[in-house]
Design an enzyme around this catalytic site. Structure first.
Site, PDB file in Angstrom:
ATOM      1  CB  SER A  67      -0.909   0.030   1.225  1.00 38.93           C
ATOM      2  OG  SER A  67      -1.725  -1.119   1.281  1.00 38.93           O
ATOM      3  CD  GLN A  68      -0.620   6.844  -2.009  1.00 39.08           C
ATOM      4  OE1 GLN A  68      -1.653   6.342  -2.456  1.00 39.08           O
ATOM      5  NE2 GLN A  68      -0.358   8.131  -2.049  1.00 39.08           N
TER       6      GLN A  68
END
Ligand code: SAH
Length: 216
Positions: A67-68
């Site tokens: 994930s970012q």
């Protein structure tokens, strides 16, 4: 590049990433400290290590992504895990989010449906001395044997909230952070179980996640 030089470089980049997250509105200092501590570059493939401290999701194989950092910081802030709390993560992926939870001194449990990803994440976490109990299974079922949890964090986008996850929350304030919605526009939900049969729902920002795939 000599190891010590690389370590210094990555540390500097991590600090810059934390400044960026602060500017984007993340204010939980314990979350920011954890992100500053975890070597995200160790959780991505060598080809992407140079980009590990950009605020981007990156591929980790099997069509999945780490994930970012903003999303990790946002979800972790909503969860706000306290030291010693039992936290279940659904979607181990690279293991990065689990490491962030460890840095916050939670007891971390994590479920992943892709065996190859899970094996790699376990190796990475072990190398870095993060203690995470993992299970290869369909995370929409939670991990009933070890329930209840103070918190459950789902890192893939769900079509709907799986009932087993609601059932596995502690009835004295257990919280579930889960992105819900059709592909490409998952709305973040924060659900708090305040009583055996009472759940308080709150909806927050919109994000893009890889799908949560229940076993058929
Ligand atoms: N938390 C991860 C992000 C992984 S992306 C990290 O920090 O890197 C979401 C992950 O959820 C993927 O690895 C995907 O394989 C996994 N996933 C999707 N559906 C799942 C399910 N039903 N049960 C368990 N894991 C699932």
């Amino acid at each position: 590049m000599p190891a010590s030089y690389a370590d210094r470089l990555y540390r500097t980049r991590r600090r810059a990433l934390v400044d960026h997250l602060r500017e984007r509105g993340i204010s939980n200092e314990r979350v920011l400290n954890a992100i500053e501590a975890v070597p995200r570059h160790a959780f991505v493939e060598p080809a992407f290590q140079e980009r590990a401290y950009e605020d981007e999701a990156l591929p980790i194989g099997r069509s999945q992504t780490i994930s970012q950092p903003f999303t990790v910081a946002y979800q972790t802030s909503l969860l706000d895990p306290q030291p010693g709390e039992r936290i279940l993560e659904v979607g181990t992926g690279s293991g990065y989010q689990a490491a962030v939870l460890c840095e916050m001194e939670a007891q971390v449990f994590s479920v992943e449906r892709h065996k190859a990803l899970l094996e790699r994440a376990k190796r990475t976490l072990k190398q870095l001395s993060y203690r995470v109990r993992t299970r290869h299974n369909d995370g929409t079922q939670g991990w009933p044997g070890l329930a209840p949890y103070h918190g459950i964090l789902v890192t893939a986008g769900a079509q709907e909230v799986p009932q087993p996850l609601l059932d596995q929350l502690r009835p004295d304030g257990g919280r579930l952070i889960i992105p819900v919605g059709p592909e490409g526009e998952h709305v973040m939900h924060r659900i708090v179980r305040t009583d055996e049969d009472t759940y308080e729902h709150e909806t927050l920002g919109t994000f893009r996640f890889v799908p949560l795939v229940p076993e058929s």
